[in-house]
Scaffold this motif. Structure first.
Motif, PDB file in Angstrom:
ATOM      1  N   LYS A   1      10.069  36.367  51.322  1.00 45.30           N
ATOM      2  CA  LYS A   1       8.784  36.071  50.682  1.00 45.30           C
ATOM      3  C   LYS A   1       8.966  35.392  49.392  1.00 45.30           C
ATOM      4  N   GLU A   2       9.734  35.957  48.667  1.00 39.69           N
ATOM      5  CA  GLU A   2       9.956  35.486  47.307  1.00 39.69           C
ATOM      6  C   GLU A   2      10.671  34.242  47.255  1.00 39.69           C
ATOM      7  N   GLU A   3      11.407  33.856  48.472  1.00 47.17           N
ATOM      8  CA  GLU A   3      11.920  32.712  48.132  1.00 47.17           C
ATOM      9  C   GLU A   3      11.189  31.419  48.821  1.00 47.17           C
ATOM     10  N   SER A   4      10.040  32.018  49.362  1.00 56.44           N
ATOM     11  CA  SER A   4       9.092  30.911  49.822  1.00 56.44           C
ATOM     12  C   SER A   4       8.204  30.341  48.634  1.00 56.44           C
TER      13      SER A   4
ATOM     14  N   VAL B   1      17.780  24.303  47.507  1.00 55.83           N
ATOM     15  CA  VAL B   1      18.603  25.364  47.597  1.00 55.83           C
ATOM     16  C   VAL B   1      17.686  26.646  48.168  1.00 55.83           C
ATOM     17  N   ASP B   2      16.488  26.631  47.620  1.00 56.51           N
ATOM     18  CA  ASP B   2      15.699  27.881  47.981  1.00 56.51           C
ATOM     19  C   ASP B   2      15.182  27.466  49.652  1.00 56.51           C
ATOM     20  N   GLY B   3      15.004  26.206  49.703  1.00 53.56           N
ATOM     21  CA  GLY B   3      14.649  25.808  51.207  1.00 53.56           C
ATOM     22  C   GLY B   3      15.793  26.063  52.241  1.00 53.56           C
ATOM     23  N   ALA B   4      16.941  25.880  51.735  1.00 53.67           N
ATOM     24  CA  ALA B   4      18.184  26.265  52.491  1.00 53.67           C
ATOM     25  C   ALA B   4      18.423  27.619  52.799  1.00 53.67           C
ATOM     26  N   ALA B   5      17.945  28.266  51.691  1.00 56.17           N
ATOM     27  CA  ALA B   5      18.213  29.947  51.690  1.00 56.17           C
ATOM     28  C   ALA B   5      17.346  30.397  52.670  1.00 56.17           C
ATOM     29  N   ILE B   6      15.910  29.930  52.629  1.00 55.16           N
ATOM     30  CA  ILE B   6      14.703  30.540  53.463  1.00 55.16           C
ATOM     31  C   ILE B   6      15.367  30.231  55.024  1.00 55.16           C
TER      32      ILE B   6
END
Ligand code: FAQ
Length: 311
Positions: free
Chosen positions: A155-158, A127-132
């Motif tokens: 940066k935080e999503e990473s 989900v964070d990968g898709a968000a990035i």
């Protein structure tokens, strides 16, 4: 709005100038941004709920500290985004009311339940990968406040993505039961993650105009393809299998072919009938109502101070 104004505005966009809050802008541009940034803000805030569900049950102190920090970051992202939307003349109260009434959307992904600890790994990784993938291009969005907010958010999503992938890696290399949990989480989160990118280009009502205004830099399908291409090798590296028999490397296009998305499921969830929609909105309604006294107290305090200053 006359032709000359619209042409001059488009010329600024084409010249890659940033549009700032007090600049003249077409009403459609303003509305599109309020819709997208509002939806994005709501997604961050509602997105705290599935993972928040596991904070008290994290398997170690280290995992708990990381998850707590991640969920807190999401709250922060929501606040930057509400502030970015407020520069367009809409208030946080109005946006919240639209969320609670069902008028404003939030990402479909947060309407699925988090059943095991492995889901926390899958959310971070997928989900964070898709968000990035979706948000890196938004750092170049034509609207200045949104573009600037996205830099820190990305940066935080990473960090979030790495923390999720590391959970998956550890589980995948653990006992057979742990590997099974990781595989089961991938099976349940893979297709909903692909749905995060939105309807396919032919059915995306806003894409053409948003691309022209350089709010979006890539179409939904382009970003979905990039995500699949980046993520499949990561899953294979840790020995997991994707729940898609049609997933296959296509040498000619230099990317993966993948199976058909269940669009009926996507629209069902978007329209409020996913597994957790009711619970998510109920939780936000309760938080809004429980916070009413704080808003009232802050307002009363501001009024007293104003009266004192004027006395
Ligand atoms: N869910 O014409 P399009 C995160 C709606 S990441 C629900 O293609 P557009 C981080 C769309 O709003 C997730 N609704 O629309 C995190 C429109 O309806 P409307 C949030 C969806 O705007 C990670 C209609 O369908 N990220 O929170 C979805 O050009 C982990 C037609 O679609 C963002 O919001 C969907 N998946 O493209 C937090 C990024 N897809 O508004 C916690 C910014 C489409 O006319 C844990 N947003 N719809 O009623 C965007 O990039 C775009 O808005 C898209 C949709 C790409 C989502």
């Amino acid at each position: 709005e006359d032709e000359a104004f619209l042409a001059a505005f488009q010329a600024r966009i084409d010249a890659e100038e940033k549009i700032e809050p007090n600049d003249p802008m077409p009403e459609g541009y303003r509305k599109t941004l309020v819709r997208q940034i509002g939806q994005h803000a709501h997604s961050e805030i509602v997105g705290m709920l599935p993972e928040g569900n596991w904070i008290t049950r994290a398997p170690s102190l280290r995992r708990k500290a990381a998850l707590l920090a991640k969920v807190q970051d999401e709250g922060g992202h929501g606040l930057y985004l509400y502030s970015a939307a407020e520069t367009l003349g809409v208030s946080r109260e109005e946006m919240t009311e639209e969320l609670l009434s069902g008028k404003a959307k939030y990402s479909s992904i947060f309407n699925y339940p988090t059943q095991t600890w492995a889901d926390i790994g899958a959310i971070g990784w997928l989900v964070d990968g898709a968000a990035i993938m979706n948000q890196i291009p938004l750092c170049r969005c034509s609207y200045g406040p949104y573009a600037r907010a996205m830099i820190r958010v990305c940066k935080e999503e990473s960090f979030h993505q790495r923390q999720g992938y590391e959970i998956m890696m550890r589980l995948a290399r653990g006992t057979p039961e742990q590997k099974e949990m990781a595989q089961d989480a991938l099976n349940r989160w893979w297709w909903p993650s692909l749905m995060m990118f939105g309807p396919s280009d032919g059915d995306s009502q806003h894409s053409d105009q948003s691309m022209k205004w350089k709010i979006k830099r890539f179409t939904n399908d382009e970003l979905r393809q990039k995500f699949v291409d980046a993520t499949v090798p990561q899953g294979e590296f840790i020995g997991l299998t994707f729940p898609d028999p049609d997933l296959k490397w296509n040498e000619e296009k230099g990317g993966y072919d993948f199976g058909a998305i269940d669009w009926d499921e996507f629209w069902r969830v978007v329209k409020g009938h996913g597994p957790m929609n009711r619970e998510r909105i109920e939780a936000r309604r309760k938080a809004w109502e429980d916070g009413a006294w704080v808003r009232e107290a802050a307002l009363a305090h501001a009024e007293k101070r104003k009266a004192r200053r004027e006395a």
